[in-house]
Design a protein around this motif. Structure first.
Motif, PDB file in Angstrom:
ATOM      1  N   SER A 149       7.232 -11.592   3.601  1.00  0.00           N
ATOM      2  CA  SER A 149       6.452 -11.270   4.793  1.00  0.00           C
ATOM      3  C   SER A 149       7.305 -10.521   5.815  1.00  0.00           C
ATOM      4  O   SER A 149       6.860  -9.551   6.438  1.00  0.00           O
ATOM      5  N   GLU A 150       8.563 -10.964   5.972  1.00  0.00           N
ATOM      6  CA  GLU A 150       9.475 -10.294   6.904  1.00  0.00           C
ATOM      7  C   GLU A 150       9.789  -8.874   6.437  1.00  0.00           C
ATOM      8  O   GLU A 150       9.835  -7.937   7.248  1.00  0.00           O
ATOM      9  N   MET A 151      10.016  -8.720   5.140  1.00  0.00           N
ATOM     10  CA  MET A 151      10.298  -7.399   4.590  1.00  0.00           C
ATOM     11  C   MET A 151       9.099  -6.468   4.765  1.00  0.00           C
ATOM     12  O   MET A 151       9.253  -5.288   5.116  1.00  0.00           O
ATOM     13  N   ALA A 152       7.892  -6.988   4.519  1.00  0.00           N
ATOM     14  CA  ALA A 152       6.679  -6.181   4.664  1.00  0.00           C
ATOM     15  C   ALA A 152       6.493  -5.739   6.115  1.00  0.00           C
ATOM     16  O   ALA A 152       6.097  -4.596   6.382  1.00  0.00           O
ATOM     17  N   ALA A 153       6.792  -6.640   7.060  1.00  0.00           N
ATOM     18  CA  ALA A 153       6.672  -6.302   8.483  1.00  0.00           C
ATOM     19  C   ALA A 153       7.640  -5.185   8.859  1.00  0.00           C
ATOM     20  O   ALA A 153       7.294  -4.274   9.627  1.00  0.00           O
ATOM     21  N   LYS A 154       8.847  -5.210   8.310  1.00  0.00           N
ATOM     22  CA  LYS A 154       9.824  -4.145   8.575  1.00  0.00           C
ATOM     23  C   LYS A 154       9.353  -2.814   7.999  1.00  0.00           C
ATOM     24  O   LYS A 154       9.535  -1.759   8.608  1.00  0.00           O
ATOM     25  N   GLU A 155       8.751  -2.860   6.810  1.00  0.00           N
ATOM     26  CA  GLU A 155       8.230  -1.645   6.193  1.00  0.00           C
ATOM     27  C   GLU A 155       7.113  -1.042   7.038  1.00  0.00           C
ATOM     28  O   GLU A 155       7.012   0.177   7.172  1.00  0.00           O
ATOM     29  N   GLU A 156       6.261  -1.888   7.608  1.00  0.00           N
ATOM     30  CA  GLU A 156       5.178  -1.383   8.444  1.00  0.00           C
ATOM     31  C   GLU A 156       5.720  -0.635   9.651  1.00  0.00           C
ATOM     32  O   GLU A 156       5.174   0.383  10.062  1.00  0.00           O
ATOM     33  N   ARG A 162       2.295   2.754  11.356  1.00  0.00           N
ATOM     34  CA  ARG A 162       2.655   1.345  11.617  1.00  0.00           C
ATOM     35  C   ARG A 162       1.798   0.370  10.814  1.00  0.00           C
ATOM     36  O   ARG A 162       1.513  -0.733  11.236  1.00  0.00           O
ATOM     37  N   ARG A 163       1.348   0.842   9.647  1.00  0.00           N
ATOM     38  CA  ARG A 163       0.594  -0.005   8.724  1.00  0.00           C
ATOM     39  C   ARG A 163       0.953   0.405   7.308  1.00  0.00           C
ATOM     40  O   ARG A 163       1.289   1.553   7.052  1.00  0.00           O
ATOM     41  N   THR A 164       0.851  -0.528   6.390  1.00  0.00           N
ATOM     42  CA  THR A 164       0.974  -0.213   4.972  1.00  0.00           C
ATOM     43  C   THR A 164      -0.283  -0.703   4.272  1.00  0.00           C
ATOM     44  O   THR A 164      -1.071  -1.455   4.840  1.00  0.00           O
ATOM     45  N   ASP A 191      -0.181   4.942   2.193  1.00  0.00           N
ATOM     46  CA  ASP A 191       0.805   3.935   2.616  1.00  0.00           C
ATOM     47  C   ASP A 191       1.150   4.080   4.091  1.00  0.00           C
ATOM     48  O   ASP A 191       2.242   3.741   4.525  1.00  0.00           O
ATOM     49  N   GLY A 192       0.200   4.617   4.862  1.00  0.00           N
ATOM     50  CA  GLY A 192       0.450   4.774   6.289  1.00  0.00           C
ATOM     51  C   GLY A 192       1.515   5.814   6.593  1.00  0.00           C
ATOM     52  O   GLY A 192       2.070   5.822   7.688  1.00  0.00           O
TER      53      GLY A 192
END
Length: 198
Positions: A149-156, A162-164, A191-192
């Motif tokens: 979840s933390e990694m996904a938030a960084k990717e966003e 600001r979304r994936t 992928d945003g």
């Protein structure tokens, strides 16, 4: 909203939910689609098995008589660090190619007569690792839900929008492609804008 629900809400009369491992989830999806007024069935078939795919095509043909759309959404990956060439064993390689490469081909070949007759369409969904050499995808089972979840938030935060992509975004793309009469042979990345930074 997933792809099957999006297609149902757009008027699909029947949807076949294919699965190879997640039987309970596939049946739950079929039941949800039936509640929405669509004829739905969960069918077990490993897309890397040509004979299984052909049996599924025959089953669909016998039950419904026509096929207007084929969505190839099966995929698999194995996390292997780039330098670890020995970690990508022949068995892993065969599985990856069987599902991700041969699977869509087997499905297209098996359903081709029906799709030609209906002037139907095929949409193949894949990972960003297809057009970009980004390596193996992240795995919840490898790093755990919290770290993932933390990694996904960084990717966003790295994506211009600001979304994936989430399931509803993929469903939107697939549905819009199937509704487009003159679009063919295209690669659409949703992928945003994250791929612009690789």
């Amino acid at each position: 909203m997933d792809i099957a629900e999006s297609l149902t809400r757009k008027g699909a009369a029947a949807v076949i939910v294919n699965y190879s491992r997640s039987a309970d989830e596939a049946r739950a999806t079929a039941e949800r689609l039936e509640d929405l007024g669509c004829e739905a069935e969960a069918v077990a078939a490993d897309v890397s098995d040509d004979a299984a795919v052909r049996r599924t095509a025959e089953r669909v043909r016998a039950a419904h008589g026509r096929v207007d759309a084929l969505v190839c959404n099966a995929g698999t990956t194995r996390w292997v660090p780039f330098p670890d060439l020995e970690g990508l064993t022949d068995q892993v390689w065969r599985r990856l190619m069987g599902v991700n490469l041969m699977g869509p081909f087997y499905c297209a070949r098996a359903f081709a007569p029906d799709l030609r007759a209906a002037r139907g369409a095929i949409v193949n969904a894949a990972s960003i690792a297809g057009p970009r050499a980004t390596g193996s995808s992240w795995h919840i089972d490898r790093v755990g839900e919290q770290v993932f979840s933390e990694m996904a938030a960084k990717e966003e935060l790295k994506a211009p929008l600001r979304r994936t992509a989430r399931p509803e975004h993929v469903a939107q793309m697939v549905t819009s492609l199937l509704e487009s009469d003159l679009v063919t042979g295209e690669t659409l990345i949703g992928d945003g804008g994250r791929h612009l930074g690789y």
